[in-house]
Design a protein around this motif. Structure first.
Motif, PDB file in Angstrom:
ATOM      1  N   ARG A  47      14.632   3.550   2.028  1.00 49.19           N
ATOM      2  CA  ARG A  47      13.919   4.193   0.914  1.00 49.19           C
ATOM      3  C   ARG A  47      12.648   3.433   0.531  1.00 49.19           C
ATOM      4  NH1 ARG A  47      16.140   4.588  -5.295  1.00 49.19           N
ATOM      5  NH2 ARG A  47      14.245   5.466  -6.166  1.00 49.19           N
ATOM      6  N   TYR A  48      12.785   2.128   0.295  1.00 49.05           N
ATOM      7  CA  TYR A  48      11.638   1.376  -0.202  1.00 49.05           C
ATOM      8  C   TYR A  48      10.617   1.078   0.890  1.00 49.05           C
ATOM      9  CZ  TYR A  48      14.324   1.062  -4.473  1.00 49.05           C
ATOM     10  OH  TYR A  48      15.029   1.375  -5.611  1.00 49.05           O
ATOM     11  N   ALA A  49      11.056   0.937   2.119  1.00 49.69           N
ATOM     12  CA  ALA A  49      10.106   0.756   3.219  1.00 49.69           C
ATOM     13  C   ALA A  49       9.243   2.005   3.359  1.00 49.69           C
ATOM     14  CB  ALA A  49      10.838   0.462   4.524  1.00 49.69           C
ATOM     15  N   GLU A  50       9.873   3.173   3.256  1.00 51.83           N
ATOM     16  CA  GLU A  50       9.105   4.422   3.345  1.00 51.83           C
ATOM     17  C   GLU A  50       8.118   4.530   2.190  1.00 51.83           C
ATOM     18  OE1 GLU A  50       9.666   9.266   3.458  1.00 51.83           O
ATOM     19  OE2 GLU A  50      11.435   7.998   3.676  1.00 51.83           O
ATOM     20  N   GLN A  51       8.571   4.230   0.973  1.00 48.89           N
ATOM     21  CA  GLN A  51       7.678   4.305  -0.195  1.00 48.89           C
ATOM     22  C   GLN A  51       6.490   3.355  -0.054  1.00 48.89           C
ATOM     23  OE1 GLN A  51       9.924   3.663  -3.799  1.00 48.89           O
ATOM     24  NE2 GLN A  51      11.071   5.568  -3.574  1.00 48.89           N
ATOM     25  N   ALA A  52       6.750   2.161   0.478  1.00 44.70           N
ATOM     26  CA  ALA A  52       5.689   1.154   0.599  1.00 44.70           C
ATOM     27  C   ALA A  52       4.864   1.313   1.870  1.00 44.70           C
ATOM     28  CB  ALA A  52       6.303  -0.253   0.547  1.00 44.70           C
ATOM     29  N   GLY A  53       5.305   2.194   2.774  1.00 41.05           N
ATOM     30  CA  GLY A  53       4.563   2.410   4.014  1.00 41.05           C
ATOM     31  C   GLY A  53       4.674   1.254   4.987  1.00 41.05           C
ATOM     32  N   HIS A 131       3.832  -4.651   1.945  1.00 40.11           N
ATOM     33  CA  HIS A 131       2.719  -3.695   1.856  1.00 40.11           C
ATOM     34  C   HIS A 131       1.434  -4.409   1.453  1.00 40.11           C
ATOM     35  CE1 HIS A 131       0.141  -1.107  -0.663  1.00 40.11           C
ATOM     36  NE2 HIS A 131       0.364  -0.198   0.259  1.00 40.11           N
ATOM     37  N   ASP A 132       1.532  -5.244   0.425  1.00 44.55           N
ATOM     38  CA  ASP A 132       0.354  -5.967  -0.061  1.00 44.55           C
ATOM     39  C   ASP A 132      -0.169  -6.954   0.982  1.00 44.55           C
ATOM     40  OD1 ASP A 132       0.720  -4.491  -2.365  1.00 44.55           O
ATOM     41  OD2 ASP A 132       1.478  -6.177  -3.559  1.00 44.55           O
ATOM     42  N   LEU A 133       0.744  -7.596   1.700  1.00 46.52           N
ATOM     43  CA  LEU A 133       0.319  -8.492   2.778  1.00 46.52           C
ATOM     44  C   LEU A 133      -0.413  -7.713   3.866  1.00 46.52           C
ATOM     45  CD1 LEU A 133       3.488 -10.770   3.163  1.00 46.52           C
ATOM     46  CD2 LEU A 133       1.222 -11.488   2.329  1.00 46.52           C
ATOM     47  N   ALA A 134       0.115  -6.545   4.227  1.00 45.55           N
ATOM     48  CA  ALA A 134      -0.508  -5.720   5.272  1.00 45.55           C
ATOM     49  C   ALA A 134      -1.925  -5.328   4.888  1.00 45.55           C
ATOM     50  CB  ALA A 134       0.339  -4.486   5.548  1.00 45.55           C
ATOM     51  N   ALA A 135      -2.148  -5.071   3.597  1.00 44.00           N
ATOM     52  CA  ALA A 135      -3.480  -4.687   3.130  1.00 44.00           C
ATOM     53  C   ALA A 135      -4.489  -5.825   3.280  1.00 44.00           C
ATOM     54  CB  ALA A 135      -3.407  -4.232   1.670  1.00 44.00           C
ATOM     55  N   GLN A 136      -4.004  -7.052   3.386  1.00 40.81           N
ATOM     56  CA  GLN A 136      -4.895  -8.214   3.514  1.00 40.81           C
ATOM     57  C   GLN A 136      -5.224  -8.568   4.958  1.00 40.81           C
ATOM     58  OE1 GLN A 136      -3.724 -11.611   1.009  1.00 40.81           O
ATOM     59  NE2 GLN A 136      -2.322 -10.223  -0.037  1.00 40.81           N
ATOM     60  N   LEU A 137      -4.479  -8.009   5.907  1.00 41.61           N
ATOM     61  CA  LEU A 137      -4.715  -8.356   7.307  1.00 41.61           C
ATOM     62  C   LEU A 137      -6.055  -7.814   7.787  1.00 41.61           C
ATOM     63  CD1 LEU A 137      -1.274  -7.798   9.073  1.00 41.61           C
ATOM     64  CD2 LEU A 137      -2.524  -9.951   8.838  1.00 41.61           C
ATOM     65  N   PRO A 138      -6.808  -8.639   8.498  1.00 36.72           N
ATOM     66  CA  PRO A 138      -8.073  -8.143   9.060  1.00 36.72           C
ATOM     67  C   PRO A 138      -7.800  -7.148  10.183  1.00 36.72           C
ATOM     68  CG  PRO A 138      -7.624 -10.384   9.812  1.00 36.72           C
ATOM     69  CD  PRO A 138      -6.558 -10.040   8.821  1.00 36.72           C
ATOM     70  N   ALA A 139      -8.713  -6.198  10.354  1.00 34.65           N
ATOM     71  CA  ALA A 139      -8.559  -5.175  11.402  1.00 34.65           C
ATOM     72  C   ALA A 139      -8.600  -5.804  12.789  1.00 34.65           C
ATOM     73  CB  ALA A 139      -9.641  -4.114  11.260  1.00 34.65           C
TER      74      ALA A 139
END
Length: 195
Positions: A47-53, A131-139
């Motif tokens: 549930r929470y993995a899906e919500q957080a993507g 999720h927040d960590l993933a948003a910080q990863l460089p492309a």
């Protein structure tokens, strides 16, 4: 957010590095510490993995990595009295990480002190932290690590270290050990999510 496989698909483990850390439903914490198995939390993980993507298998593998210590509320609180900066809950989250992660989420009014008693809250917070960590990863990254491996390293060692690893800095022995454990728990995590 895709990591090259769908959550719970049983895909192969992330590759090993070549170079050489109020709305949530409560889950009872009554089982004895020895009886705790992260697979008990599969519904919350999905549930929470899906919500957080984020990848449910990654989240489950991290819960397995973090299950090395007893997750009994009384024991966690006793340990915290001896070591005030100790982590709480089944996801072993530190206060600062929880307080930063909860901002803007449906658990924003919750407190870090609730984590030992509410396993679902701990899973939800861990999912959003990833999720927040993933948003910080460089492309573009020069490291030989998958995104899941970098997120696990970030979960274990913090975002600053995760970014250094993404730029090619070699993890130390403790971080490499955490990745080895993640790889060891990968298949078990896929099986747990199929229950």
């Amino acid at each position: 957010m895709s990591r090259g496989h769908s959550p719970g698909s049983g895909a192969s483990a992330p590759s090993a590095a070549t170079s050489a850390s109020p709305s949530s439903p409560s889950v009872s914490s009554s089982p004895s510490p020895a009886a705790y198995d992260p697979a008990q939390l599969a519904p919350q993980v999905r549930r929470y993995a899906e919500q957080a993507g984020i990848d449910a298998q990654l989240l489950m593998a991290i819960l397995y990595n973090e299950s090395y210590k007893p997750h009994d509320p009384a024991l966690e609180r006793a340990w915290q009295q001896l070591k005030p900066d100790a982590a709480f809950g089944v996801a072993n989250m530190h206060r600062a990480a929880f307080d930063e992660t909860k901002q803007g989420h449906d658990f924003a009014a919750r407190t870090w002190e609730e984590l030992p008693d509410d396993r679902a809250l701990a899973v939800e917070a861990a999912a959003w932290y990833l999720h927040d960590l993933a948003a910080q990863l460089p492309a573009h990254r020069s490291a030989p690590y998958t995104e899941d491996e970098l997120l696990a390293l970030g979960y274990n060692t913090g975002p600053g270290n995760m970014l250094a690893f993404a730029r090619g800095t070699a993890p130390g022995s403790a971080a490499r050990s955490y990745l080895d454990q993640l790889h060891a728990n990968w298949s078990k995590s896929a099986a747990a999510l199929k229950l």
